[in-house]
Design a protein around this motif. Structure first.
Motif, PDB file in Angstrom:
ATOM      1  N   ARG A 150      -1.947  33.687   2.410  1.00  0.00           N
ATOM      2  CA  ARG A 150      -3.197  34.253   2.454  1.00  0.00           C
ATOM      3  C   ARG A 150      -3.395  35.723   2.331  1.00  0.00           C
ATOM      4  O   ARG A 150      -2.250  36.386   2.543  1.00  0.00           O
ATOM      5  N   LEU A 151      -4.237  36.333   2.164  1.00  0.00           N
ATOM      6  CA  LEU A 151      -4.296  37.986   2.369  1.00  0.00           C
ATOM      7  C   LEU A 151      -4.376  38.084   3.908  1.00  0.00           C
ATOM      8  O   LEU A 151      -5.098  37.734   4.650  1.00  0.00           O
ATOM      9  N   PRO A 152      -3.244  39.119   4.175  1.00  0.00           N
ATOM     10  CA  PRO A 152      -3.191  39.061   5.828  1.00  0.00           C
ATOM     11  C   PRO A 152      -4.424  39.595   6.541  1.00  0.00           C
ATOM     12  O   PRO A 152      -5.088  40.623   5.910  1.00  0.00           O
ATOM     13  N   GLY A 153      -4.714  39.060   7.606  1.00  0.00           N
ATOM     14  CA  GLY A 153      -5.793  39.657   8.456  1.00  0.00           C
ATOM     15  C   GLY A 153      -6.975  39.033   7.847  1.00  0.00           C
ATOM     16  O   GLY A 153      -8.067  39.500   8.579  1.00  0.00           O
ATOM     17  N   THR A 154      -7.059  38.152   7.112  1.00  0.00           N
ATOM     18  CA  THR A 154      -8.488  37.726   6.380  1.00  0.00           C
ATOM     19  C   THR A 154      -8.167  35.920   6.236  1.00  0.00           C
ATOM     20  O   THR A 154      -6.981  35.465   6.457  1.00  0.00           O
ATOM     21  N   ASP A 155      -9.209  35.419   5.946  1.00  0.00           N
ATOM     22  CA  ASP A 155      -9.222  33.942   5.533  1.00  0.00           C
ATOM     23  C   ASP A 155      -9.212  33.638   4.021  1.00  0.00           C
ATOM     24  O   ASP A 155      -9.609  32.629   3.393  1.00  0.00           O
ATOM     25  N   PHE A 156      -8.960  34.651   3.160  1.00  0.00           N
ATOM     26  CA  PHE A 156      -8.778  34.505   1.895  1.00  0.00           C
ATOM     27  C   PHE A 156      -7.404  33.786   1.258  1.00  0.00           C
ATOM     28  O   PHE A 156      -6.365  34.397   1.485  1.00  0.00           O
ATOM     29  N   GLN A 157      -7.640  32.568   1.077  1.00  0.00           N
ATOM     30  CA  GLN A 157      -6.449  31.619   0.916  1.00  0.00           C
ATOM     31  C   GLN A 157      -5.911  31.802  -0.477  1.00  0.00           C
ATOM     32  O   GLN A 157      -6.563  32.153  -1.412  1.00  0.00           O
ATOM     33  N   PHE A 212      -3.994  39.106  -4.825  1.00  0.00           N
ATOM     34  CA  PHE A 212      -3.464  37.863  -5.445  1.00  0.00           C
ATOM     35  C   PHE A 212      -2.585  38.230  -6.532  1.00  0.00           C
ATOM     36  O   PHE A 212      -1.791  37.823  -7.068  1.00  0.00           O
ATOM     37  N   MET A 213      -3.394  39.196  -7.352  1.00  0.00           N
ATOM     38  CA  MET A 213      -2.797  39.645  -8.483  1.00  0.00           C
ATOM     39  C   MET A 213      -1.427  40.279  -8.459  1.00  0.00           C
ATOM     40  O   MET A 213      -0.503  39.830  -9.239  1.00  0.00           O
ATOM     41  N   ALA A 214      -1.376  41.107  -7.179  1.00  0.00           N
ATOM     42  CA  ALA A 214       0.107  41.680  -7.251  1.00  0.00           C
ATOM     43  C   ALA A 214       0.832  40.714  -6.550  1.00  0.00           C
ATOM     44  O   ALA A 214       2.162  40.871  -6.936  1.00  0.00           O
ATOM     45  N   ALA A 215       0.610  39.743  -5.915  1.00  0.00           N
ATOM     46  CA  ALA A 215       1.451  38.442  -5.576  1.00  0.00           C
ATOM     47  C   ALA A 215       1.973  37.683  -6.717  1.00  0.00           C
ATOM     48  O   ALA A 215       3.128  37.434  -6.755  1.00  0.00           O
ATOM     49  N   ARG A 230      -9.212  30.836  -5.946  1.00  0.00           N
ATOM     50  CA  ARG A 230      -8.620  32.017  -6.117  1.00  0.00           C
ATOM     51  C   ARG A 230      -8.350  32.153  -7.443  1.00  0.00           C
ATOM     52  O   ARG A 230      -8.434  33.357  -8.256  1.00  0.00           O
ATOM     53  N   LEU A 231      -7.413  31.462  -8.191  1.00  0.00           N
ATOM     54  CA  LEU A 231      -6.905  31.367  -9.408  1.00  0.00           C
ATOM     55  C   LEU A 231      -8.110  31.611 -10.490  1.00  0.00           C
ATOM     56  O   LEU A 231      -8.151  32.500 -11.806  1.00  0.00           O
ATOM     57  N   SER A 232      -9.323  30.855 -10.285  1.00  0.00           N
ATOM     58  CA  SER A 232     -10.466  30.981 -11.182  1.00  0.00           C
ATOM     59  C   SER A 232     -11.236  32.400 -11.389  1.00  0.00           C
ATOM     60  O   SER A 232     -11.762  32.466 -12.388  1.00  0.00           O
ATOM     61  N   TRP A 273       1.522  44.402  -0.501  1.00  0.00           N
ATOM     62  CA  TRP A 273       0.369  43.584  -0.228  1.00  0.00           C
ATOM     63  C   TRP A 273       0.414  42.632   0.559  1.00  0.00           C
ATOM     64  O   TRP A 273      -0.332  42.259   1.433  1.00  0.00           O
ATOM     65  N   ALA A 274       1.660  42.062   0.639  1.00  0.00           N
ATOM     66  CA  ALA A 274       1.764  40.975   1.530  1.00  0.00           C
ATOM     67  C   ALA A 274       2.237  41.087   2.766  1.00  0.00           C
ATOM     68  O   ALA A 274       3.210  42.078   2.961  1.00  0.00           O
TER      69      ALA A 274
END
Length: 119
Positions: free
Chosen positions: A10-17, A51-54, A73-75, A118-119
């Motif tokens: 996920r994005l660190p510090g968030t709930d974005f999976q 996500f794109m960077a990852a 997230r992919l969508s 980013w991660a």
């Protein structure tokens, strides 16, 4: 379902999976092209860029299997920065092959291609 080892969860510090833990018992969530409007919230934009960077750091310009990457997230990137690599493409398959459209991704998310961690 292939699990991408080393891919951020996920994005660190968030709930974005970014990944899912196990296959959906009700069936695979299909990939769709979601429209990104200009008035999206800054945290949503940051999650897309991270996500794109990852994706770029993990796969580069090589085709990759969808596996345990989060369909939601992919969508947000599908159909523009992330394209189907299979022909015919099954949007509801964990084994579906995808590829990053580097030219479009660099225009949409230039910060994702910088050396920032980013991660």
């Amino acid at each position: 379902m292939l699990k991408h080892r080393g891919f951020p969860g996920r994005l660190p510090g968030t709930d974005f999976q970014f990944v899912i833990r196990r296959p959906n018992p009700k069936g695979v969530t299909p990939l769709i092209k979601r429209e990104r409007y200009r008035d999206r919230r800054p945290p949503d934009k940051r999650a897309d860029a991270a996500f794109m960077a990852a994706l770029w750091a993990h796969f580069g310009d090589e085709p990759f299997e969808r596996g345990n990457l989060d369909a939601g997230r992919l969508s947000w990137l599908f159909g523009r920065e992330v394209l189907p690599h299979d022909d015919p493409f099954d949007p509801a398959s964990y084994e579906a092959q995808l590829i990053i459209n580097e030219a479009v991704a660099r225009v949409s998310f230039p910060e994702a291609f910088e050396d920032e961690d980013w991660a």
